[in-house]
Every structure is written in structure tokens, then in C-alpha cells.
Design an enzyme around this catalytic site. Structure first.
Site, PDB file in Angstrom:
ATOM      1  CB  CYS A 112      -5.396  -1.152  -1.853  1.00  0.00           C
ATOM      2  SG  CYS A 112      -6.724  -0.197  -1.127  1.00  0.00           S
ATOM      3  CB  CYS A 118      -9.023  -4.343  -3.614  1.00  0.00           C
ATOM      4  SG  CYS A 118      -7.777  -3.085  -3.251  1.00  0.00           S
ATOM      5  CB  CYS A 146     -10.987  -1.988   0.293  1.00  0.00           C
ATOM      6  SG  CYS A 146     -10.332  -1.344  -1.274  1.00  0.00           S
ATOM      7  CD  GLU A 194      -1.339   5.139   4.890  1.00  0.00           C
ATOM      8  OE1 GLU A 194      -1.968   4.232   5.446  1.00  0.00           O
ATOM      9  OE2 GLU A 194      -0.772   6.059   5.524  1.00  0.00           O
ATOM     10  CD  GLU A 249      -5.607  -5.737  -1.283  1.00  0.00           C
ATOM     11  OE1 GLU A 249      -4.928  -4.695  -1.109  1.00  0.00           O
ATOM     12  OE2 GLU A 249      -6.512  -6.078  -0.510  1.00  0.00           O
ATOM     13  CG  ASN A 299      -0.366  -0.095   2.533  1.00  0.00           C
ATOM     14  OD1 ASN A 299       0.526  -0.905   2.768  1.00  0.00           O
ATOM     15  ND2 ASN A 299      -0.855   0.701   3.465  1.00  0.00           N
TER      16      ASN A 299
END
Length: 160
Positions: free
Chosen positions: A73, A115, A112, A64, A75, A62
Site C-alpha cells: 500500500c 496500514c 487498510c 501491486e 501508506e 501503491n
């Protein structure tokens, strides 16, 4: 008369001593890459590794950004890289591992919504399921045999 639509979703729980070599490799790579995540705000590190049909494995973490929700993310990072560079190579399995910065134990996470939808997109493109391996805090794998087990009423047909 009202109709009812029911969908059954399931996850398989796999104890560490029952992992296949392939599952162990994917989880290990996800655990390694999460340590390199850029997560200065949430302090929550996530790693993902993706196995392609040709046997290659790619990993990402990830990333940010202070301007939420600009981050990405793990993924989506690995899927974007692989599908951008190897658009005709089918993804077979994705593994996800996560933990809080500074902690030894692993956290249990699932992909999430964004994703999940992205995984769905590549299942549609290749016409086959992508197995999803999620590490939990007991170092067991929770395995979904395809995105329909995490996103049963997914957005997948613009014509139906």
C-alpha cells in the site's frame, strides 16, 4: 456482572476552501504520486505523502504484484522508506488520495488494517499521534487526529 468498554472515534470534515497550506500541500503531493502507482490488476491508484517534524515531505504510491497479496500500500511504502532512512525523525501527518485509473474524480479511502497497524507502531515509537488526512470524492479532507480514531481497539501493548 459484565463490563462494557466504549470508545468514541471521530473524523473532522474540512472543505477544500478551509484547507491549511500544509494540508493542501500534502494532498496535492498524494494526488500527484498516485498517478505513478503500479496497479495493473486493480486499476486502483493510491498515493500517500508523509510530513516529518523537520518539515520534509516524502511520497509513495501503491505497488501491486500478480502474486496477491505481495503488493504494498502507499501508506506502508512511504512509512517504510522514511522510517528506514530517517528512523529518529517523527512523522507528523500522512495524507492519502485515491482514484480509479482513467477516472477524473477521487475515491474515498481509509488506510487498510495493515496500514493502520503500521501507523499505530510509529505513534507508539514516537509517543505522539500522527494526523491522518483522507481525501474524499467531494475533495474534502476527512481528518483523524490519530490512529485511535480509525483503529480504536488496536493491538499496541504486548505487556498489558
Amino acid at each position: 456482572m459484565n463490563k462494557k468498554i466504549e470508545v468514541t472515534a471521530s473524523l473532522e470534515v474540512i472543505a477544500k476552501n478551509d484547507w491549511t497550506v500544509e494540508e493542501a500541500t500534502l494532498i496535492l503531493k498524494a494526488k500527484e504520486i498516485l498517478e505513478l502507482a503500479h496497479a495493473p490488476y486493480s486499476k486502483f491508484l493510491v498515493g500517500a505523502s508523509l510530513l516529518l517534524e523537520n518539515g520534509e515531505i516524502f511520497s509513495a504510491n501503491n505497488q501491486e504484484n500478480v502474486s496477491f497479496p505481495v503488493g504494498v500500500c502507499a501508506e506502508r511504502a512511504v512509512l517504510s522508506y522514511v522510517m528506514g532512512n530517517f528512523p529518529n525523525t517523527k512523522p507528523i501527518k500522512i495524507a492519502i488520495a485515491a482514484k480509479r485509473m482513467g477516472e477524473k474524480g477521487y475515491a474515498y479511502v481509509t488506510p487498510c488494517g495493515m496500514c493502520r497497524q503500521m501507523i499505530n507502531e510509529y505513534e507508539i515509537k514516537f509517543g505522539s499521534s500522527i494526523e491522518i488526512l483522507m481525501l474524499n470524492g467531494q475533495e474534502e479532507i476527512l481528518k483523524a487526529k490519530g490512529i485511535e480514531h480509525l483503529l480504536p481497539f488496536r493491538f499496541h501493548n504486548l505487556n498489558g
